[in-house]
Design a protein around this motif. Structure first.
Motif, PDB file in Angstrom:
ATOM      1  N   UNK A 104       0.844  -1.146  -0.115  1.00 19.46           N
ATOM      2  CA  UNK A 104       0.069   0.011  -0.115  1.00 19.46           C
ATOM      3  C   UNK A 104       0.911   1.209  -0.088  1.00 19.46           C
ATOM      4  N   UNK A 105       2.059   1.079   0.006  1.00 17.67           N
ATOM      5  CA  UNK A 105       2.950   2.290   0.015  1.00 17.67           C
ATOM      6  C   UNK A 105       3.526   2.382  -1.218  1.00 17.67           C
ATOM      7  N   UNK A 106       3.512   3.810  -1.827  1.00 18.25           N
ATOM      8  CA  UNK A 106       4.082   4.026  -3.105  1.00 18.25           C
ATOM      9  C   UNK A 106       5.333   4.886  -2.873  1.00 18.25           C
ATOM     10  N   UNK A 107       6.220   4.728  -4.032  1.00 16.95           N
ATOM     11  CA  UNK A 107       7.658   5.343  -3.842  1.00 16.95           C
ATOM     12  C   UNK A 107       7.522   6.565  -5.021  1.00 16.95           C
ATOM     13  N   UNK A 108       7.828   7.725  -4.848  1.00 16.78           N
ATOM     14  CA  UNK A 108       8.085   8.673  -5.607  1.00 16.78           C
ATOM     15  C   UNK A 108       8.011   9.980  -5.001  1.00 16.78           C
ATOM     16  N   UNK A 109       7.774  11.151  -6.125  1.00 19.76           N
ATOM     17  CA  UNK A 109       7.931  12.410  -5.607  1.00 19.76           C
ATOM     18  C   UNK A 109       6.812  12.691  -4.665  1.00 19.76           C
ATOM     19  N   UNK A 110       6.934  13.734  -3.771  1.00 19.66           N
ATOM     20  CA  UNK A 110       5.847  13.988  -2.810  1.00 19.66           C
ATOM     21  C   UNK A 110       4.716  14.325  -3.590  1.00 19.66           C
ATOM     22  N   UNK A 111       3.321  13.681  -3.027  1.00 20.96           N
ATOM     23  CA  UNK A 111       2.210  14.072  -3.677  1.00 20.96           C
ATOM     24  C   UNK A 111       1.467  15.573  -3.243  1.00 20.96           C
ATOM     25  N   UNK A 112       2.127  15.975  -1.799  1.00 19.43           N
ATOM     26  CA  UNK A 112       1.704  17.210  -1.553  1.00 19.43           C
ATOM     27  C   UNK A 112       0.399  17.631  -1.483  1.00 19.43           C
ATOM     28  N   UNK A 113      -0.116  18.066  -2.430  1.00 14.47           N
ATOM     29  CA  UNK A 113      -1.640  18.555  -2.606  1.00 14.47           C
ATOM     30  C   UNK A 113      -2.640  17.745  -2.305  1.00 14.47           C
ATOM     31  N   UNK A 114      -2.261  16.119  -2.712  1.00 17.37           N
ATOM     32  CA  UNK A 114      -3.506  15.217  -2.696  1.00 17.37           C
ATOM     33  C   UNK A 114      -3.914  15.459  -1.468  1.00 17.37           C
ATOM     34  N   UNK A 115      -5.142  15.098  -1.376  1.00 14.43           N
ATOM     35  CA  UNK A 115      -6.271  14.859  -0.166  1.00 14.43           C
ATOM     36  C   UNK A 115      -5.846  13.755   0.582  1.00 14.43           C
ATOM     37  N   UNK A 116      -5.912  13.663   1.763  1.00 12.38           N
ATOM     38  CA  UNK A 116      -5.698  12.496   2.775  1.00 12.38           C
ATOM     39  C   UNK A 116      -4.560  11.428   2.128  1.00 12.38           C
ATOM     40  N   UNK A 117      -3.647  12.075   1.969  1.00  9.81           N
ATOM     41  CA  UNK A 117      -2.528  11.381   1.604  1.00  9.81           C
ATOM     42  C   UNK A 117      -1.223  11.645   2.502  1.00  9.81           C
ATOM     43  N   UNK A 118      -0.323  10.787   2.910  1.00 12.96           N
ATOM     44  CA  UNK A 118       0.782  10.877   3.970  1.00 12.96           C
ATOM     45  C   UNK A 118       2.048  10.697   3.171  1.00 12.96           C
ATOM     46  N   UNK A 119       2.868  11.806   3.308  1.00 16.25           N
ATOM     47  CA  UNK A 119       4.189  12.073   2.840  1.00 16.25           C
ATOM     48  C   UNK A 119       5.228  11.777   3.782  1.00 16.25           C
ATOM     49  N   UNK A 120       6.198  11.046   3.362  1.00 16.57           N
ATOM     50  CA  UNK A 120       7.586  10.854   4.406  1.00 16.57           C
ATOM     51  C   UNK A 120       8.515  10.696   3.381  1.00 16.57           C
TER      52      UNK A 120
END
Lengths: 362, 280
Positions: A289-305
């Motif tokens: 369930x974890x995706x690798x890539x550039x921060x999605x920043x703007x997306x609703x209800x998403x966590x970036x680490x």
């Protein structure tokens, strides 16, 4: 009403000396469903099955079939079929006589009717024409099917199976799983199946009962158990999982607000166990369930680490990446498509949807 | 090559044992047979087979051996079965109770029967003091006392052999019988009993062969007019000094016993008795 019986366990306890093999187990298996008792060895699943069969007399609690207590009914009158781990075929009887055994013991049938029913049962497990063979002349897979045919011969309304596929090789097991599920559908009987193999449990079951330390850890459908584990044991026992240490900092209507080791704050949905502010917890999330890539920043209800890749392992159909969350010692594992272009030491952004994560008590 | 080496190693390891048995057991038997044959030729064998005296002895021997075997089986089977059902400490206690008498010498146990069965023995005195009989019953010095004592003496052998065979029956099979509708009695009759048959044959065979060659008990508790073959051989050899007939009778007993073992081995496989799987 379906053909199978409704099985209920109420506060069942069985002790051997000071050790409780099963400890206060309550469970309801609805008529006609396929329930699997899943757990590591020594978790009490076989004792539970043996209590239902009547081989083990519980010290406390009761077992009910269709709302009738069966404690006073001896094993041989319970009208159950059972497939044993070792198959327990009668070595001195032919395949035909093995399958006919329950018919001769239980049902008053004419010889012709017995022979006809034996033929039917052997056909069901695709062993037509094997009547006169002895069990030792058969392969393990064939013996397993004879055991299945014997268990089904007198059309029991409850079938118990104790790790019946343990002795078979992987490929045969996959095939037999599907056959067992199909037979269950055809007969409409209630099946209670014991295994320590989660794939087996997921493929066949309507209901998975996860057991640990003589108790039930969680009961649910395969997807509930996999996606929404109630506790750390279930999360760990079923497939790969990430348990990231965190501290609860706040609660709102839909989410907990938690802090990682480096102070990063993120949201986890409020479901399952209720937690208090300040409590130590784990964030549970499946590697796929974890995706690798550039921060999605703007997306609703998403966590970036932000994280640093430590290892990348090729698993054929996927890559397993372990990455350390920046400024912490917490490692997460990620399962991605095999063409993810990352290497050891690379700085990556990982992200997941808030709603696939859960908070578990530490 | 490798196989050969292994065989050679096996032979070497067995050698001391084989030499011992060959020198102290097989050689004397062969010498006995040869000497007997030199002295009396085939005539001695003819005597044993045709003379009514010896055929009566052979008859006695067979009768006592068969009755003893049947009695030990009927008494021993339930006890052996009980041993398999017991567990832990209780089984250990029961096993000791079976084995301890087995350790006592045959002579001691035979004398014990003298004390019990004699004219002035415990049983007669008890029966008289209870007023059940007025004159003591003659229980000693007949085939009854011999069979009774032999049954008691050979019972542990029967029990232990049966127990060993029964232990190898998978208890899960009885669970399988029960869950598929068999009551305890029917599970026993349809599953346990048939699976214990090889044990029954094996144990009976052992007891029978041992009983055939029994000497001490019939000598102490039997009557000179109703002897068994070992006693007859002893009398022939030490009192009548008729070595050739004694040797013929000995060889006949030996051949008969070995023949029974060979037949058993062909039908069931001897290793069943000692924990193997037997003939498939």
């Amino acid at each position: 009403m379906a053909y199978g019986i409704d099985v209920e366990l109420r506060n069942l306890t069985k002790r051997y000396g000071s050790f409780a093999a099963i400890d206060d187990i309550s469970l309801r298996v609805p008529s006609g469903s396929f329930a699997t008792l899943l757990g590591p060895s020594g978790s009490g699943k076989t004792t539970t099955l043996n209590a239902i069969a009547g081989f083990v007399t519980p010290d406390e609690g009761e077992i009910r079939f269709n709302d009738q207590a069966v404690s006073q009914i001896p094993t041989y009158k319970r009208n159950i079929g059972m497939v044993f781990q070792s198959y327990a075929l009668f070595p001195h009887l032919t395949v035909g006589d093995n399958v006919a055994y329950p018919l001769k013991m239980r049902d008053r049938m004419s010889r012709a009717a017995v022979a006809e029913r034996v033929r039917e049962c052997l056909a069901m497990v695709r062993l037509e024409g094997y009547e006169t063979r002895l069990p030792k002349q058969l392969s393990g897979g064939q013996q397993q099917r004879v055991a299945m045919a014997r268990a089904l011969a007198s059309r029991p309304r409850l079938l118990l199976m104790d790790e019946p596929l343990g002795a078979l090789d992987r490929r045969l097991r996959d095939q037999v799983q599907i056959e067992i599920k199909e037979i269950q559908r055809q007969t409409g009987a209630t099946f209670i199946y014991v295994t320590h193999d989660q794939t087996e449990a997921f493929v066949m079951s309507d209901l998975v009962v996860v057991m640990n330390d003589s108790r039930i850890s969680q009961v649910g459908t395969p997807t509930q158990i996999y996606d929404e584990p109630d506790n750390v044991f279930v999360a760990n026992f079923l497939g790969g999982s990430n348990l990231i240490p965190a501290t609860v900092e706040g609660v709102d209507a839909s989410d907990y607000l938690v802090a990682l080791g480096d102070g990063t704050r993120l949201a986890v949905p409020r479901r399952g166990q209720s937690m208090n502010v300040g409590e130590a917890a784990y964030i549970f999330i499946r590697p796929e369930d974890i995706t690798v890539g550039a921060p999605t920043g703007a997306q609703e209800r998403t966590v970036d680490v932000a994280a640093t890749v430590e290892t990348v392992d090729f698993h054929g159909d996927s890559l397993r990446i372990t990455a350390r969350i920046k400024n912490t010692s917490d490692v997460i594992s990620i399962r991605t498509g095999r063409h993810q272009p990352v290497g050891g030491g690379a700085d990556i952004g990982v992200s997941w949807k808030v709603d696939v994560s859960r908070l578990l008590k530490r | 090559m490798r196989h050969l080496t292994r065989n050679t190693t096996g032979a070497l390891l067995m050698a001391p044992c084989l030499i011992w048995i060959g020198f102290f057991f097989i050689l004397p038997i062969v010498l006995l047979a040869i000497n007997g044959f030199r002295e009396g030729g085939l005539a001695s064998y003819e005597t044993v087979f045709t003379s009514p005296v010896y055929s009566k002895v052979l008859g006695n021997t067979l009768r006592v051996a068969v009755v003893t075997t049947v009695c030990t089986l009927l008494l021993g089977y339930p006890i052996a079965y009980m041993l398999t059902v017991l567990s832990g400490w209780w089984r250990a206690v029961a096993l000791v109770m079976v084995i301890v008498p087995y350790w006592l010498d045959y002579i001691v146990r035979s004398y014990a029967w003298l004390v019990l069965l004699g004219r002035e023995g415990l049983i007669n005195r008890l029966l008289i003091s209870l007023g059940i009989i007025e004159q003591p019953i003659a229980m000693l010095y007949n085939l009854f006392s011999v069979t009774l004592a032999m049954t008691q003496i050979l019972l542990p052998l029967m029990i232990l052999t049966l127990f060993g065979a029964m232990l190898r029956i998978d208890r899960r099979l009885l669970d399988a019988a029960a869950i598929h509708g068999a009551s305890r009695t029917r599970a026993f009759l349809t599953v346990f009993l048939p699976l214990s048959m090889p044990g029954i044959y094996g144990a009976s065979l052992l007891v029978f062969v041992v009983a055939m060659g029994f000497y001490v008990t019939p000598a102490l508790l039997g009557s000179p007019s109703e002897t068994m073959i070992s006693q007859t051989i002893m009398i022939l050899a030490t009192e009548l000094l008729n070595w050739s007939v004694a040797s013929a009778a000995g060889v006949i007993l030996l051949v008969f016993s070995v023949a029974i073992l060979v037949v058993y081995n062909l039908v069931f496989g001897m290793d069943r008795l000692f924990g193997g799987d037997g003939k498939s």
